[in-house]
Write a protein that holds these residues in place. Structure first.
Motif, PDB file in Angstrom:
ATOM      1  N   SER A 183       0.825  -1.213   0.000  1.00 11.17           N
ATOM      2  CA  SER A 183       0.000   0.000   0.000  1.00 11.17           C
ATOM      3  C   SER A 183       0.855   1.258   0.000  1.00 11.17           C
ATOM      4  N   VAL A 184       1.989   1.226   0.702  1.00 11.15           N
ATOM      5  CA  VAL A 184       2.895   2.375   0.668  1.00 11.15           C
ATOM      6  C   VAL A 184       3.444   2.573  -0.744  1.00 11.15           C
ATOM      7  N   ALA A 185       3.853   1.471  -1.381  1.00 12.25           N
ATOM      8  CA  ALA A 185       4.364   1.563  -2.756  1.00 12.25           C
ATOM      9  C   ALA A 185       3.284   2.082  -3.696  1.00 12.25           C
ATOM     10  N   ALA A 186       2.046   1.600  -3.521  1.00 11.16           N
ATOM     11  CA  ALA A 186       0.945   2.066  -4.369  1.00 11.16           C
ATOM     12  C   ALA A 186       0.668   3.545  -4.145  1.00 11.16           C
ATOM     13  N   ALA A 187       0.783   3.982  -2.893  1.00  9.66           N
ATOM     14  CA  ALA A 187       0.577   5.404  -2.598  1.00  9.66           C
ATOM     15  C   ALA A 187       1.573   6.263  -3.361  1.00  9.66           C
ATOM     16  N   HIS A 188       2.830   5.820  -3.452  1.00 11.06           N
ATOM     17  CA  HIS A 188       3.846   6.597  -4.149  1.00 11.06           C
ATOM     18  C   HIS A 188       3.611   6.624  -5.654  1.00 11.06           C
ATOM     19  N   VAL A 189       3.175   5.498  -6.213  1.00 12.44           N
ATOM     20  CA  VAL A 189       2.987   5.425  -7.667  1.00 12.44           C
ATOM     21  C   VAL A 189       1.646   6.015  -8.080  1.00 12.44           C
ATOM     22  N   LEU A 190       0.557   5.565  -7.453  1.00 15.34           N
ATOM     23  CA  LEU A 190      -0.779   5.972  -7.879  1.00 15.34           C
ATOM     24  C   LEU A 190      -1.172   7.345  -7.351  1.00 15.34           C
ATOM     25  N   GLY A 191      -0.477   7.813  -6.317  1.00 17.74           N
ATOM     26  CA  GLY A 191      -0.757   9.151  -5.796  1.00 17.74           C
ATOM     27  C   GLY A 191       0.130  10.227  -6.373  1.00 17.74           C
TER      28      GLY A 191
END
Length: 448
Positions: free
Chosen positions: A27-35
């Motif tokens: 979720s942290v990785a997704a936050a960086h990419v998708l956010g």
């Protein structure tokens, strides 16, 4: 190294393969990419998070929410809702991405994490790989007022139900429907929306306790639904899987109506309303020959794709088509949703019964399912199935023998050393015989 993401997110044994630590890091990785796009615009990213009722979803969703908020993402936790509802809410709430925790039709011990991009669309492979590449990397943690806020948002179900009722073309007044929710994510929302649409509803498989999802109920276990439809003398039954992105049906006699038949019925309904884009249906190469023959008779083109709803969706978006799906019951109505939606599909099917006054059995008779035999040949060099001359010659001989009365498909598995041999013919016996002969050739020619 194998990809972290499979064909539909990251999936495996909960607390074994899919751990709280992985959920947090992912979720942290997704936050960086998708956010990223939101941060570039000086905005705080926003995400929608939902889950099915598996017990493991409780701690996994907590880990996902914690990871996102710690990375500066505002989270709207919508709780237990179907996968297509989370996709819808991602777009409807103008979120930058969505997260769904579910292992779909898998047994309860499994779970999974899938992401939706802005608008509720599935991620491209390249974006998934970018998320995987960011797992475990060093990052600058926001502090103070920069951390994300968590909102327990329970209005999502009402917004999703309102959307479904808004797009329904005809009321369900006068219909009696049995809903089998697989003790899954649609246990509340599916019976609710069918009742609001006017149907008399009986429920089975709609009492989730965190442990019983897909256990003897739902689209992979239709026996109880068949019995309930006959017992209640219902007009039809609707079966979902654990996350309700698929729908199979049962007619008043207790006969199963599969995804191919559902697509045939809906294709004619949309065509009659002038809503079937380019008079084209998108289906996979595994769809029954009977569907292709029926659509040809009705003047509807069929665009075929590889197996998997993501390939159906890619073809639909590229060609701007409105209807597509799979034999398994993943049906995509692209005018009303961004992914397969079992509740929407069931509503549209019931609406067609109510609108025409015809029974589901009668509507499904538009196509005749050809007997289909599928066998897996293990321990073979699948890479040579298309290049081996003797294998291809055997296929050609059998195809010539079948003519227009049958179909053959040989395809290699994407995940294991298996070649799948599928044969359709006018009788079960002939399909079995042809399939066995081809299995023998494949095993002889391609054995490791």
């Amino acid at each position: 190294m194998s990809r972290l993401f499979g064909t539909d997110g990251v999936r495996g044994l909960a607390n074994g393969d899919i751990t709280a630590e992985l959920a947090l890091q992912l979720s942290v990785a997704a936050a960086h990419v998708l956010g990223r796009s939101a941060r570039e615009q000086g905005r705080r990213p926003k995400a929608v998070v939902g889950r099915d009722p598996r017990a493991s979803g409780e701690f996994l969703s907590a880990a996902v929410v914690a990871g996102l908020a710690s990375a500066g993402v505002d989270v709207h936790n919508v709780g237990v809702l179907p996968t297509p509802a989370v996709a819808f809410l991602t777009g409807d709430m103008d979120a930058h991405f969505g997260v769904m925790l579910s292992a779909s039709h898998n047994a309860m011990p499994d779970n999974g994490i899938k992401f939706f991009a802005a608008g509720g669309h599935k991620l491209a492979d390249a974006v998934e790989d970018e998320i995987a590449a960011h797992i475990g990397e060093e990052w600058l943690r926001p502090i103070g007022a920069e951390v994300g806020r968590v909102h327990e948002n329970r209005a999502g179900q009402a917004r999703y139900v309102a959307h479904l009722l808004e797009v329904l073309p005809h009321s369900l007044d006068g219909l009696t429907v049995v809903i089998d929710a697989a003790h899954g994510a649609a246990s509340e929302v599916s019976p609710e929306v069918f009742r609001l649409a006017g149907a008399e509803v009986f429920e089975i498989g709609a009492s989730p306790d965190g442990l019983n999802i897909n256990d003897g109920y739902g689209s992979t276990h239709l026996g109880r639904l068949q019995a309930a439809v006959r017992e209640r003398r219902a007009d039809l039954g609707i079966a979902h899987d654990g996350d309700a992105d698929r729908c199979l049906a049962v007619d008043a006699t207790g006969t199963v109506v599969d995804g191919d038949q559902i697509m045939a019925i809906l294709a004619l309904a949309l065509r009659d309303r002038g809503r079937l884009a380019d008079d084209t249906l998108v289906a996979t190469v595994m769809s029954n020959l009977g569907l292709l023959q029926a659509m040809r008779r009705e003047g509807i083109s069929v665009r075929q794709t590889g197996v998997g709803d993501r390939y159906v969706l890619e073809a639909m978006r590229a060609g701007h088509y409105s209807l597509g799906g799979e034999q398994s019951g993943h049906v995509i109505l692209l005018d009303h949703g961004t992914t397969g939606d079992g509740v929407l599909t069931g509503l549209m099917l019931a609406a067609r019964v109510a609108e025409t006054g015809r029974s589901l059995e009668d509507l499904a008779s538009v196509m005749t399912r050809m007997p289909q035999v599928l066998k897996n040949v293990k321990g073979v060099d699948k890479s040579r199935v298309e290049s081996d001359e003797e294998v291809q010659a055997a296929v050609s001989r059998e195809e010539s023998s079948l003519g227009d009365t049958g179909r053959i498909l040989l395809r290699k598995s994407g995940t294991e050393p298996v070649v799948r041999v599928m044969v359709e013919a006018e009788t079960e016996e002939r399909a079995e015989a042809v399939c066995d002969r081809l299995v023998d050739v494949v095993r002889e020619r391609l054995s490791l």
